[in-house]
Write an enzyme that holds these catalytic residues in place. Structure first.
Site, PDB file in Angstrom:
ATOM      1  CG  ASP A  35      29.273  -9.216  22.928  1.00  0.00           C
ATOM      2  OD1 ASP A  35      30.283  -8.807  23.534  1.00  0.00           O
ATOM      3  OD2 ASP A  35      28.242  -9.592  23.513  1.00  0.00           O
ATOM      4  CB  ILE A  36      26.385 -13.852  23.162  1.00  0.00           C
ATOM      5  CG1 ILE A  36      25.326 -14.902  22.932  1.00  0.00           C
ATOM      6  CG2 ILE A  36      26.398 -13.360  24.598  1.00  0.00           C
ATOM      7  CD1 ILE A  36      25.590 -16.220  23.655  1.00  0.00           C
ATOM      8  CB  VAL A 102      35.041 -12.951  29.523  1.00  0.00           C
ATOM      9  CG1 VAL A 102      35.756 -14.232  29.090  1.00  0.00           C
ATOM     10  CG2 VAL A 102      33.525 -13.122  29.427  1.00  0.00           C
ATOM     11  CG  HIS A 106      37.328  -9.767  25.627  1.00  0.00           C
ATOM     12  ND1 HIS A 106      37.563 -10.298  26.873  1.00  0.00           N
ATOM     13  CD2 HIS A 106      36.321  -8.874  25.780  1.00  0.00           C
ATOM     14  CE1 HIS A 106      36.721  -9.744  27.742  1.00  0.00           C
ATOM     15  NE2 HIS A 106      35.970  -8.871  27.113  1.00  0.00           N
ATOM     16  CG  HIS A 108      34.278  -5.108  23.794  1.00  0.00           C
ATOM     17  ND1 HIS A 108      33.062  -5.715  23.963  1.00  0.00           N
ATOM     18  CD2 HIS A 108      34.963  -5.356  24.940  1.00  0.00           C
ATOM     19  CE1 HIS A 108      33.002  -6.296  25.150  1.00  0.00           C
ATOM     20  NE2 HIS A 108      34.144  -6.084  25.772  1.00  0.00           N
TER      21      HIS A 108
HETATM   22  P1  5GP Z   1      33.745  -7.811  28.989  1.00  0.00           P
HETATM   23  O1  5GP Z   1      32.727  -7.074  29.792  1.00  0.00           O
HETATM   24  O2  5GP Z   1      34.398  -8.933  29.780  1.00  0.00           O
HETATM   25  O3  5GP Z   1      34.734  -6.906  28.350  1.00  0.00           O
HETATM   26  O4  5GP Z   1      32.951  -8.448  27.785  1.00  0.00           O
HETATM   27  C1  5GP Z   1      32.618  -9.778  27.655  1.00  0.00           C
HETATM   28  C2  5GP Z   1      31.677  -9.853  26.496  1.00  0.00           C
HETATM   29  O5  5GP Z   1      31.524 -11.202  26.138  1.00  0.00           O
HETATM   30  C3  5GP Z   1      30.281  -9.307  26.796  1.00  0.00           C
HETATM   31  O6  5GP Z   1      29.984  -8.233  25.895  1.00  0.00           O
HETATM   32  C4  5GP Z   1      29.362 -10.505  26.586  1.00  0.00           C
HETATM   33  O7  5GP Z   1      28.140 -10.172  25.966  1.00  0.00           O
HETATM   34  C5  5GP Z   1      30.206 -11.435  25.739  1.00  0.00           C
HETATM   35  N1  5GP Z   1      29.958 -12.844  25.961  1.00  0.00           N
HETATM   36  C6  5GP Z   1      29.871 -13.483  27.148  1.00  0.00           C
HETATM   37  N2  5GP Z   1      29.665 -14.803  26.976  1.00  0.00           N
HETATM   38  C7  5GP Z   1      29.640 -15.001  25.640  1.00  0.00           C
HETATM   39  C8  5GP Z   1      29.481 -16.168  24.834  1.00  0.00           C
HETATM   40  O8  5GP Z   1      29.319 -17.290  25.312  1.00  0.00           O
HETATM   41  N3  5GP Z   1      29.501 -15.990  23.471  1.00  0.00           N
HETATM   42  C9  5GP Z   1      29.687 -14.763  22.906  1.00  0.00           C
HETATM   43  N4  5GP Z   1      29.688 -14.702  21.586  1.00  0.00           N
HETATM   44  N5  5GP Z   1      29.855 -13.646  23.642  1.00  0.00           N
HETATM   45  C10 5GP Z   1      29.836 -13.756  24.982  1.00  0.00           C
END
Ligand code: 5GP
Length: 115
Positions: A35-36, A102, A106, A108
């Protein structure tokens, strides 16, 4: 219409290697990358690679994609075991109200243990 056609997300671009990511494991079915914006010493994201396995969110699971969350969980289990990570959290954020940013399903994987 299948949700695959609705939009291209940042994770589609990561799967296609159009944008870089820190990949820690890959096979035919799954991509595991860092995760970034990590919220734990180990914070990985697992996504399905096959086009037919694409689903935007747990909310949108269908009969055809119902196997995908289990596949991601099994991959997380296997990866963690191989890396000696014996305690971790597995989380799906579901929908905007659940903190999902996103819309490409996915999982985590977070651990206090370093990778
Ligand atoms: P969500 O909140 O949708 O479950 O998590 C999306 C995750 O994707 C977040 O923890 C965010 O930091 C990570 N993320 C968003 N954009 C990118 C990216 O371009 N690269 C990577 N490696 N992680 C990303």
């Amino acid at each position: 219409m299948k949700s695959t056609m609705i939009e291209d997300t940042i994770f589609h671009k990561i799967v296609r290697k159009e944008i870089p990511s820190d990949i820690v494991y890959e096979d035919d079915e799954v991509l595991i990358f860092k995760d970034i914006n990590p919220k734990a010493p180990t914070h990985l994201l697992l996504i399905a690679k096959k086009e037919e396995d694409f689903v935007s969110s747990i909310i949108d699971l269908t009969e055809e994609t119902a196997h995908v969350p289990l596949m991601l969980i099994r991959k997380a289990q296997k990866f963690a075991k191989e890396k000696g990570i014996d305690g971790y959290k597995l989380t799906f954020h579901v929908g905007e109200g659940g903190g999902q940013l996103v819309f490409y399903l996915h999982l985590h994987l977070m651990s206090q243990q370093e990778l």
